[in-house]
Design a protein around this motif. Structure first.
Motif, mmCIF file in Angstrom:
data_model
loop_
_atom_site.group_PDB
_atom_site.id
_atom_site.type_symbol
_atom_site.label_atom_id
_atom_site.label_comp_id
_atom_site.label_asym_id
_atom_site.label_seq_id
_atom_site.Cartn_x
_atom_site.Cartn_y
_atom_site.Cartn_z
ATOM 1 N N PRO A 232 0.748 -1.122 -0.024
ATOM 2 C CA PRO A 232 0.066 0.068 -0.007
ATOM 3 C C PRO A 232 1.051 1.100 0.113
ATOM 4 N N TRP A 233 0.403 2.251 -0.686
ATOM 5 C CA TRP A 233 1.360 3.585 -1.104
ATOM 6 C C TRP A 233 1.726 4.137 0.300
ATOM 7 N N LEU A 234 1.003 4.321 1.158
ATOM 8 C CA LEU A 234 1.299 5.291 2.154
ATOM 9 C C LEU A 234 2.297 4.230 3.223
ATOM 10 N N LEU A 236 4.370 2.015 2.123
ATOM 11 C CA LEU A 236 5.654 2.122 1.362
ATOM 12 C C LEU A 236 6.477 3.716 1.848
ATOM 13 N N LEU B 61 12.166 -6.547 -0.540
ATOM 14 C CA LEU B 61 12.040 -4.973 0.044
ATOM 15 C C LEU B 61 12.260 -4.963 1.501
ATOM 16 N N GLY B 294 -6.056 -2.643 -1.261
ATOM 17 C CA GLY B 294 -4.754 -1.898 -1.087
ATOM 18 C C GLY B 294 -5.066 -0.352 -0.933
ATOM 19 N N GLY B 295 -5.745 0.273 -1.690
ATOM 20 C CA GLY B 295 -6.075 1.710 -1.262
ATOM 21 C C GLY B 295 -6.562 2.022 0.277
ATOM 22 N N LEU B 297 -6.265 0.187 2.548
ATOM 23 C CA LEU B 297 -5.133 -0.025 3.752
ATOM 24 C C LEU B 297 -4.357 1.456 3.908
ATOM 25 N N SER B 298 -4.021 1.770 2.639
ATOM 26 C CA SER B 298 -3.276 3.042 2.551
ATOM 27 C C SER B 298 -4.046 4.138 3.562
ATOM 28 N N VAL B 301 -4.088 4.707 7.466
ATOM 29 C CA VAL B 301 -3.057 5.468 8.149
ATOM 30 C C VAL B 301 -3.387 6.606 8.662
ATOM 31 N N THR B 332 5.309 -3.823 6.908
ATOM 32 C CA THR B 332 5.462 -3.706 5.325
ATOM 33 C C THR B 332 4.981 -5.150 4.716
ATOM 34 N N SER B 335 1.149 -5.730 5.402
ATOM 35 C CA SER B 335 0.189 -5.132 4.518
ATOM 36 C C SER B 335 0.279 -5.454 3.045
ATOM 37 N N GLY B 336 1.434 -5.534 2.697
ATOM 38 C CA GLY B 336 1.844 -6.137 1.387
ATOM 39 C C GLY B 336 1.279 -7.497 1.154
ATOM 40 N N VAL B 339 -2.317 -7.477 0.593
ATOM 41 C CA VAL B 339 -2.689 -6.896 -0.802
ATOM 42 C C VAL B 339 -2.637 -8.027 -1.837
#
Lengths: 395, 382
Positions: A232-234, A236, B61, B294-295, B297-298, B301, B332, B335-336, B339
């Motif tokens: 997820p972008w945030l 990362l 990563l 995914g969006g 989960l972002s 935050v 990371t 969450s990854g 997704v």
């Protein structure tokens, strides 16, 4: 001929747009209205960026100066006055005692009433800095200011002041310098990384005839793209930010932020560029260039990159608001610019920390500014993406 | 990039015919008895491959994070030193637990072992294993995100179906316009601002709880008011995006030939919508399911920070502020992984449910004797 083809979606929609019963509150003016939206968006974007660049000239106060007598002051009332000698802007500056206890003021005391004072044009500004030295993005001011309050009167707050008595308009302008330009630079960085990597990968992607080395490069790039799109972008962004020291020096923080934002958001562009590169490799003019012995670098720079320009422009307008928002979020969380530098994220954090922001609505000005900015960028992206000159009725 | 000219014949080593070893293996595979159709086997294998490659990439990563963090100044021990309550001995013990004297690869290896055991590394900030910490927070985030995802999808389906309805009935046209306008406006309102204004409004009215997730002893049903504002913000951030995609897909499906054929057979109303129009949008809906996870989960935050929700997002922000590298790497990964699994499962569901993606069944070759026994209709007639 074929009744099915006559009803295909494109035909149907174009037929529909000519139908007079279509919902349209503006009738024939609809086209102008749609174009006006784009013109408004572009004007707003240009003026916002120009205002951010000229913040030192336009801002009436220093962004860090605290007028302790004027906490949470509402926007200064102003009016235009025309006289024989010309015209000027008059402000009705609030008196400090007025703010402190307006209810206790006796009704008879006329001398306490605020007086209108004319604003001064192009006065020299006192050298006020919030950082010694610093780069352009942190440089606080210019030798003269466009408009400033005369020394005897109270301060000039176009958009009111915050809880510490700092001028919100000046903070908004200086914050725009950080937020807008970090977004712009980060998106440009992301688009250039994405274009280069994606094109190299796409032009070297596996074919029956491709060389092994290029295939490996393509696979590596593809894996990195997948990875960047997976997390997820945030998450990362925060993980990348966590590898940097917590307290960045103010002079370097801006560039670190641009780097982190750019590195977190290049993947969609690379995906597009890779697909275009694969298409391009099969195209006739590219084949001809290769047959004529044009060097690989020249092919990349003069044959492949120009073909990618429309996609890159679209991606840029999509990425800029995202990057601006990401910078704002990082600063809001306390992970972006240091506290001394006004960024829009800090302004939003102050609103969030304020006890009752809804009863001081001028505090919400940064929220409106951010929403308007993102709306304008979306409008621009829409009209670039649809490829048509704006005002074409959308299908 | 020195590509040989395409007219040159391909080298022998890369000829399309399989090597003898491969051929033998594929024969064995086809002789084995299986209860699953070959296309289903293939899609299951693809799903498993996606998850496997995704987790490998995520581990890479994490390794990159360890290496970069090693090269940048400052670490968790430095943050702990700022706290006057910590004794030097305690800080040294923490540093030993984190392996700060070793190289980054040794630390990465230790972290990997710890993840395999389910500990997820050692949190210097909280002074205990990161695993239980993360699992406890993950429940809160999953409840919030799952509820918002469900709400946003239901809302998007309802609102997007106004578009095909408006085409048949003009009185719904204004509703469709209004919904599209609302989605365009909400799309340019960041969830940060929306959440902030909602929190300020709730504080002024005092009607909804603004902070925390309530008493963890109670069940989720008992503390639903705590869920209301955060999930409302998340729904408002996700809905416009889903609405636009679904609306476009429905409009496109409505113009397709299969819908024309269905209407030609006299179908209309709910049956046409539910059995023909909705399945035609599968190519948009299933990938969108994975991406929206995914969006979202972002998005958690920001929303969790605004409403001080004890979830993964606040944990990540705290860990970033405290340079708690093990927690960051584990988060990371988690969450990854979520997704990756969401995307893979959405893809699998698409491949299973959409018959258009299955290979066209080829007719078995008719044996020679049967062919000779077949009498053409023309001869019978003659």
């Amino acid at each position: 001929m074929n009744p099915a083809s006559a009803r295909s979606p494109q035909k149907a929609s174009s037929g529909r747009s000519r139908r007079p019963t279509r919902f349209s509150p503006l009738g024939r003016w609809r086209r102008l209205w749609a174009r006006g939206g784009l013109i408004g968006a572009v004007t707003l974007l240009i003026s916002a960026h120009a205002g951010a660049l000229a913040a030192g000239f336009l801002a009436p106060n220093s962004p860090q100066q605290q007028f302790r007598d004027y906490p949470l002051a509402s926007p200064t009332p102003w009016y235009l006055e025309f006289s024989d000698s010309g015209w000027g802007i008059q402000i009705v500056s609030p008196l400090a005692e007025d703010l402190a206890d307006s209810s206790l003021r006796s009704p008879g005391s006329e001398s306490m009433l605020p007086e209108a004072t004319p604003l001064l044009w192009l006065e020299p500004a006192p050298p006020a800095g919030f950082l010694p030295g610093g780069t352009f993005f942190l440089h606080p001011g210019t030798p003269i200011r466009l408009l400033s309050a005369p020394p005897g009167s109270g301060p000039l707050f176009w958009l009111g002041s915050d809880a510490l008595g700092r001028d919100l308009f000046s903070r908004l302008l200086f914050g725009a310098r950080i937020s807008l330009f970090s977004g712009l630079l980060a998106a440009s960085l992301a688009v250039s990384i994405g274009c280069l990597l994606g094109l190299i990968a796409g032009l070297g992607s596996p074919t029956p005839y491709g060389s092994r080395k290029a295939q490996w490069l393509d696979r590596c790039v593809q894996a990195t793209i997948d990875l960047t799109l997976t997390v997820p972008w945030l998450f990362l962004l925060l993980a990348l930010r966590a590898t940097l020291p917590l307290d960045l020096p103010a002079e370097h923080a801006f560039f670190y932020l641009v780097l982190v934002l750019g590195l977190a958001s290049w993947a969609p562009m690379a995906l597009i560029a890779r697909a275009q590169g694969r298409e391009l490799r099969a195209s006739l003019h590219f084949e001809a260039a290769r047959g004529l012995g044009v060097s690989p670098f020249r092919r990349l720079a003069f044959h492949a990159l120009p073909a990618l320009l429309p996609a890159a422009l679209t991606q840029l307008t999509v990425l800029i608001p995202r990057c601006i928002l990401a910078e704002v979020v990082l600063s809001f969380l306390g992970l972006g610019m240091p506290e001394v530098v006004p960024s829009w994220g800090h302004l939003l954090a102050e609103i969030h920390g304020a006890s009752d922001p809804l009863s001081h609505p001028w505090l919400l000005a940064p929220c409106f500014a951010l929403c308007l900015l993102i709306l304008s960028y979306h409008r621009l992206a829409d009209s670039i993406r649809s490829g048509a000159p704006a005002g074409n009725p959308l299908p | 990039m020195t590509l040989p000219h395409p007219t040159t014949p391909p080298p022998e080593s890369r000829s399309p015919s399989p090597r003898p070893k491969d051929r033998r293996r594929s024969q064995q595979r086809s002789q084995r008895k299986s209860y699953l159709a070959p296309w289903l086997q293939a899609s299951l294998a693809r799903c498993a491959g996606r998850i496997g490659i995704g987790s490998l990439l995520l581990l890479l990563l994490a390794a990159a994070l360890f290496v970069i963090a090693d090269h940048s100044p400052g670490d968790a021990a430095m943050i702990l030193q700022m706290d006057p309550a910590q004794s030097p001995a305690a800080i040294e013990a923490q540093a030993r637990r984190l392996g700060l004297e070793d190289g980054p690869m040794t630390r990465y290896r230790d972290w990997l072992f710890s993840v395999a055991k389910g500990d997820g590394g050692w949190s210097a900030l909280y002074g205990r294993p990161a695993g239980p910490l993360i699992w406890h927070r993950a429940e809160n985030t999953l409840v919030l995100a799952g509820l918002s995802l469900f709400g946003a999808w239901c809302l998007a389906f309802l609102s997007a179906s106004a578009a095909p309805l408006a085409r048949r009935r003009p009185e719904f046209r204004i509703l469709d316009r209004l919904l599209t306008l609302a989605s365009a406006l909400l799309l340019s309102t960041p969830s940060l601002i929306l959440g902030m204004v909602l929190a300020a409004w709730a504080l002024q009215g005092g009607s909804w709880p603004v902070g925390g997730s309530g008493d963890p002893e109670l069940s989720w049903a008992a503390r639903w008011p705590h869920l209301f504002l955060p999930s409302l913000t998340l729904v408002a951030a996700t809905w416009p995006w889903l609405h636009e995609h679904l609306r476009n897909a429905l409009i496109q499906a409505q113009g397709s030939l299969q819908l024309l054929a269905a209407r030609g057979r006299g179908l209309s109303g709910l049956r046409l919508f539910a059995r023909h129009l909705l399945p035609a949008t599968a190519a948009t809906v299933f990938p969108l399911l994975g991406w929206s996870a995914g969006g979202l989960l972002s998005g958690t935050v920001v929303v969790e920070t605004l409403f001080s929700w004890p979830g993964l997002g606040t944990l990540l922000v705290d860990a970033t502020l405290g340079r708690d590298l093990h927690v960051i790497a584990s988060l990371t990964l988690l969450s990854g992984g979520l997704v990756v699994v969401a995307n893979a499962v959405a893809n699998l569901a698409h491949e299973i449910l959409d018959p258009r993606l299955r290979p066209v069944p080829t007719r078995e070759p008719v044996p020679a004797q049967e062919q000779s026994r077949h009498i053409p209709a023309r001869e019978i007639a003659g």
